[in-house]
Design a protein around this motif. Structure first.
Motif, short mmCIF file in Angstrom:
data_model
loop_
_atom_site.label_atom_id
_atom_site.label_comp_id
_atom_site.label_asym_id
_atom_site.label_seq_id
_atom_site.Cartn_x
_atom_site.Cartn_y
_atom_site.Cartn_z
N UNK A 169 -6.90 5.66 2.85
CA UNK A 169 -6.54 4.70 3.88
C UNK A 169 -5.05 4.46 3.93
N UNK A 170 -4.42 4.38 2.76
CA UNK A 170 -2.97 4.19 2.71
C UNK A 170 -2.24 5.34 3.37
N UNK A 171 -2.73 6.57 3.15
CA UNK A 171 -2.02 7.74 3.68
C UNK A 171 -2.14 7.84 5.20
N UNK A 172 -3.25 7.40 5.77
CA UNK A 172 -3.44 7.58 7.22
C UNK A 172 -3.00 6.36 8.04
N UNK A 173 -3.06 5.17 7.46
CA UNK A 173 -2.77 3.95 8.21
C UNK A 173 -1.45 3.30 7.80
N UNK A 174 -1.15 3.29 6.50
CA UNK A 174 -0.03 2.49 6.01
C UNK A 174 1.33 2.91 6.55
N UNK A 175 1.66 4.20 6.66
CA UNK A 175 2.99 4.53 7.20
C UNK A 175 3.23 3.95 8.59
N UNK A 176 2.27 4.10 9.48
CA UNK A 176 2.43 3.55 10.82
C UNK A 176 2.47 2.03 10.82
N UNK A 177 1.65 1.41 9.97
CA UNK A 177 1.62 -0.05 9.90
C UNK A 177 2.97 -0.60 9.45
N UNK A 178 3.56 0.03 8.43
CA UNK A 178 4.86 -0.45 7.94
C UNK A 178 5.94 -0.28 9.00
N UNK A 179 5.87 0.80 9.76
CA UNK A 179 6.84 0.98 10.85
C UNK A 179 6.74 -0.15 11.87
N UNK A 180 5.51 -0.52 12.22
CA UNK A 180 5.32 -1.62 13.19
C UNK A 180 5.82 -2.93 12.61
N UNK A 181 5.49 -3.20 11.36
CA UNK A 181 5.91 -4.46 10.74
C UNK A 181 7.43 -4.58 10.66
N UNK A 182 8.09 -3.51 10.23
CA UNK A 182 9.54 -3.59 10.11
C UNK A 182 10.22 -3.70 11.47
N UNK A 183 9.60 -3.12 12.49
CA UNK A 183 10.20 -3.16 13.82
C UNK A 183 9.88 -4.47 14.55
N UNK A 184 8.59 -4.88 14.49
CA UNK A 184 8.14 -5.99 15.34
C UNK A 184 7.90 -7.29 14.58
N UNK A 185 7.71 -7.22 13.27
CA UNK A 185 7.36 -8.42 12.50
C UNK A 185 8.03 -8.37 11.13
N UNK A 186 9.35 -8.44 11.09
CA UNK A 186 10.07 -8.26 9.82
C UNK A 186 9.81 -9.36 8.79
N UNK A 187 9.23 -10.48 9.19
CA UNK A 187 8.92 -11.54 8.25
C UNK A 187 7.53 -11.44 7.65
N UNK A 188 6.75 -10.46 8.09
CA UNK A 188 5.39 -10.27 7.57
C UNK A 188 5.40 -9.21 6.48
N UNK A 189 4.91 -9.58 5.30
CA UNK A 189 4.82 -8.67 4.16
C UNK A 189 3.36 -8.30 3.91
N UNK A 190 3.15 -7.17 3.25
CA UNK A 190 1.79 -6.75 2.92
C UNK A 190 1.71 -6.40 1.43
N UNK A 191 0.59 -6.74 0.85
CA UNK A 191 0.28 -6.37 -0.53
C UNK A 191 -0.97 -5.50 -0.48
N UNK A 192 -0.90 -4.30 -1.03
CA UNK A 192 -2.00 -3.34 -0.98
C UNK A 192 -2.69 -3.29 -2.33
N UNK A 193 -4.02 -3.41 -2.31
CA UNK A 193 -4.82 -3.28 -3.53
C UNK A 193 -5.83 -2.16 -3.32
N UNK A 194 -6.26 -1.56 -4.42
CA UNK A 194 -7.13 -0.39 -4.36
C UNK A 194 -8.27 -0.58 -5.34
N UNK A 195 -9.50 -0.38 -4.87
CA UNK A 195 -10.66 -0.47 -5.75
C UNK A 195 -11.82 0.25 -5.10
N UNK A 196 -13.01 0.12 -5.70
CA UNK A 196 -14.20 0.74 -5.15
C UNK A 196 -14.67 -0.01 -3.90
N UNK A 197 -15.61 0.59 -3.17
CA UNK A 197 -16.12 -0.04 -1.96
C UNK A 197 -16.73 -1.41 -2.24
#
Length: 305
Positions: A110-138
């Motif tokens: 999920x990080x590889x397919x979604x996260x790069x684009x999401x970070x681009x949007x956040x840095x461009x359109x919402x620079x005050x919004x931060x994200x914390x990513x966690x990884x575990x089983x379903x």
């Protein structure tokens, strides 16, 4: 609520804290969300308990569990605050001015397919919004969404508990990766060659049989798993110079497309495709910031090839 209390005597900021506490079910995350100190949130919770004459949030096993009273008032409170926000801020949510941290659960796929684009949007359109990513089983990710430990989870969730909302982002299929120079001999593009080769399995240790092995079992076959690991990204790095075969979600291999050293091909047997979704708790439905984030993720998913 005490009979002596009246709306005029209530600090409405306390209701904002209560709404956040019921959503996060965690003092420190509420403090981060509201840009307050943890002691200030704890003090506000004490005042709220006095105001409602109810514990509201009960600590059990390291978690804050809403009381029956809290569950009763939560949807009413969220809707009331939403309407008040519309009155005070008629233009609604402004991502460019928002200061907030979202906690997202996803695999490295999920990080590889979604996260790069999401970070681009956040840095461009919402620079005050931060994200914390966690990884575990379903199962653990579903539990984190249910218990308010994360805002959003992205993954494959065939069964969802009550009060968990879901939106399909895309339908994915499986593909195989092999070293191009190793295709001779037992050619893995045919079922006999595929079964004769050693394989890499990507799985969390507490997950059930993989979709790949379930599909093989359905047609009466098994494969030899030579390497088991929990990370998609590392798996692709193990193929070069070996006779190993990797069968994974196709989008996890897109960065390998066009590399002449590797072969990407369809599995030589039928594996059902699967839905990749984002899930959240229904308590987040009235949160305009959360809705904005979901819309961004959905838009990014639609743009994927």
């Amino acid at each position: 609520m005490h009979e002596t209390n009246s709306l005029r005597g209530v600090d409405l900021n306390l209701l904002v804290v209560l709404d956040a506490l019921l959503a996060e079910q965690h003092v420190s995350r509420t403090a981060t969300r509201l840009n307050m100190s943890q002691p200030a949130v704890s003090h506000a919770l004490g005042r709220l308990r006095h105001l409602f004459d109810d514990p509201l949030l009960i600590r059990r096993g390291g978690k804050l569990i809403p009381s029956a009273k809290a569950l009763e008032i939560a949807p009413i409170l969220t809707e009331a605050l939403r309407q008040m926000q519309e009155v005070l801020e008629p233009e609604g949510f402004d991502a460019a001015r928002e200061k907030r941290t979202f906690r997202l659960a996803m695999s490295d796929y999920g990080s590889s397919v979604i996260l790069p684009g999401l970070l681009n949007v956040l840095r461009r359109d919402a620079p005050g919004i931060d994200v914390e990513i966690v990884h575990s089983s379903r199962d653990v990710m579903q539990g984190m969404v249910r218990d308010g430990e994360c805002d959003l989870a992205l993954g494959v969730f065939p069964k969802l508990p009550d009060r968990i909302e879901a939106q399909q982002l895309f339908v994915e299929h499986f593909a195989c990766l092999a070293d191009q120079a190793q295709l001779s001999g037992h050619d893995p593009r045919a079922l006999e060659g595929y079964l004769a080769r050693p394989h890499i399995l990507v799985t969390m240790k507490d997950e059930n049989i993989s979709e790949i092995d379930a599909a093989l079992a359905a047609c009466g076959h098994t494969r030899r798993i030579a390497v088991t690991l929990p990370h998609w990204a590392n798996a692709t790095r193990l193929i070069g110079g070996t006779d190993l075969i990797l069968t994974v979600a196709h989008k996890a291999l897109q960065h390998m497309d066009g590399n002449p050293a590797f072969a990407i091909f369809e599995p030589p047997f039928s594996i059902p495709s699967f839905s990749f979704v984002q899930i959240w708790h229904e308590r987040r439905n009235g949160d305009p910031g959360h809705q904005w984030l979901r819309d961004v993720v959905a838009s990014l998913a639609m743009s994927l090839k």
